[in-house]
Design a protein around this motif. Sequence first.
Motif, PDB file in Angstrom:
ATOM      1  N   HIS A  97       0.720  -1.324  -0.096  1.00  0.00           N
ATOM      2  CA  HIS A  97      -0.106   0.183  -0.006  1.00  0.00           C
ATOM      3  C   HIS A  97       0.779   1.253   0.054  1.00  0.00           C
ATOM      4  CE1 HIS A  97      -3.228  -2.625   2.088  1.00  0.00           C
ATOM      5  NE2 HIS A  97      -3.210  -2.613   0.598  1.00  0.00           N
ATOM      6  N   GLY A 139       2.378   4.552  -0.809  1.00  0.00           N
ATOM      7  CA  GLY A 139       1.981   5.646  -1.749  1.00  0.00           C
ATOM      8  C   GLY A 139       0.515   5.584  -2.227  1.00  0.00           C
ATOM      9  N   LYS A 140      -0.052   4.728  -1.621  1.00  0.00           N
ATOM     10  CA  LYS A 140      -1.685   4.705  -1.883  1.00  0.00           C
ATOM     11  C   LYS A 140      -2.339   5.182  -0.774  1.00  0.00           C
ATOM     12  CE  LYS A 140      -0.965   0.460  -4.955  1.00  0.00           C
ATOM     13  NZ  LYS A 140      -1.428  -0.825  -4.990  1.00  0.00           N
ATOM     14  N   GLU A 141      -3.863   5.723  -1.206  1.00  0.00           N
ATOM     15  CA  GLU A 141      -4.693   6.346  -0.196  1.00  0.00           C
ATOM     16  C   GLU A 141      -5.157   4.680   0.834  1.00  0.00           C
ATOM     17  OE1 GLU A 141      -7.763   9.663  -0.133  1.00  0.00           O
ATOM     18  OE2 GLU A 141      -8.675   8.045  -0.678  1.00  0.00           O
ATOM     19  N   ASP A 164      -4.418  14.977   4.073  1.00  0.00           N
ATOM     20  CA  ASP A 164      -4.962  16.134   3.003  1.00  0.00           C
ATOM     21  C   ASP A 164      -4.444  17.222   3.300  1.00  0.00           C
ATOM     22  OD1 ASP A 164      -6.500  14.159   1.683  1.00  0.00           O
ATOM     23  OD2 ASP A 164      -8.413  14.785   2.417  1.00  0.00           O
ATOM     24  N   LYS A 199       0.288  10.394   5.450  1.00  0.00           N
ATOM     25  CA  LYS A 199       0.222  11.927   4.896  1.00  0.00           C
ATOM     26  C   LYS A 199      -1.275  12.319   4.661  1.00  0.00           C
ATOM     27  CE  LYS A 199       2.147  15.159   1.554  1.00  0.00           C
ATOM     28  NZ  LYS A 199       2.812  15.264   0.074  1.00  0.00           N
ATOM     29  N   ALA A 234       2.689   6.778   3.673  1.00  0.00           N
ATOM     30  CA  ALA A 234       3.880   7.578   3.080  1.00  0.00           C
ATOM     31  C   ALA A 234       5.131   7.142   3.292  1.00  0.00           C
ATOM     32  CB  ALA A 234       4.214   8.981   3.646  1.00  0.00           C
ATOM     33  N   ILE A 260      -2.379   9.040   2.737  1.00  0.00           N
ATOM     34  CA  ILE A 260      -1.718   8.332   1.844  1.00  0.00           C
ATOM     35  C   ILE A 260      -0.450   7.766   2.840  1.00  0.00           C
ATOM     36  CG2 ILE A 260       0.129   8.471   0.096  1.00  0.00           C
ATOM     37  CD1 ILE A 260      -2.484   9.115  -0.851  1.00  0.00           C
TER      38      ILE A 260
END
Length: 257
Positions: free
Chosen positions: A208, A210-212, A240, A238, A227, A225
């Motif tokens: 996961h 780099g993915k939301e 919003d 990370k 991170a 995200i």
Amino acid sequence: MTRQASECPAPGAPDFLYEEHESVGSTNAVCFERARQGHNGSLWVRADEQTEGRGRRGRDWSSPAGNLFTSLLLINPEPVDRIGELPLVAAVALADAVDKAAGTLHLVGLKWPNDLLVNGAKLSGILLEAEVLSDDRQAVVIGFGVNCISHPPLSLYKATDLRSLGYQVPVETLFEALASAFSVHYRNWQKPGGFEDVRRHWLKRATHLGKEISVKTAREDITGIFADLDAHGHLVLKQDDGRQRTIYAGDVFLSGD
């Protein structure tokens, strides 16, 4: 030390001890029994079947014969201030073991903190538990369950098994690969700064990154995200607004799952 008659050097890791059972309630429970009896640790316990297997947060873990059920007892593992990193050490070792036993390269990905996934489906479970014994020693037990020939329907996640994926992996072969891989990663982890090597291996398999994702904690659901992992293996999200938030425990889902 109380020594069980069936103990022998662990296959693949002769610096550890090993005992094998046909059926137990749970291999984690057997490890704690040995610890309370005065065992010095570095002991693997494997069973053909568990009748009371359990996963994280008290969830049941289906434990039919033909899958791998094993636990490792460690007494006073050092460095004590980094014991919380051990679930990730275990995950990296098990991922390496699956590749070795199945003859694959990065077959599995890792979902924080220690689930093994293949194409988004859960292949294994890892449960770490700890107890302070009556003589003030600390017993740490790491339990592993791997779906070799069958998998249960899971309510939270999709599941899979090695046979369904086309890999015939005997339990004994997978256990030997796990014991060997864990011995290597554990010894490296114990060195000063040793978790950085584990962290690097873990991130190479991160499904996961780099993915939301959504993280369900005991108090709230958090989205952001994925991170990074911090220096101790905690999840860094990370959000919003650009701020980073460190998550210490929770269940991870891809946003929209």
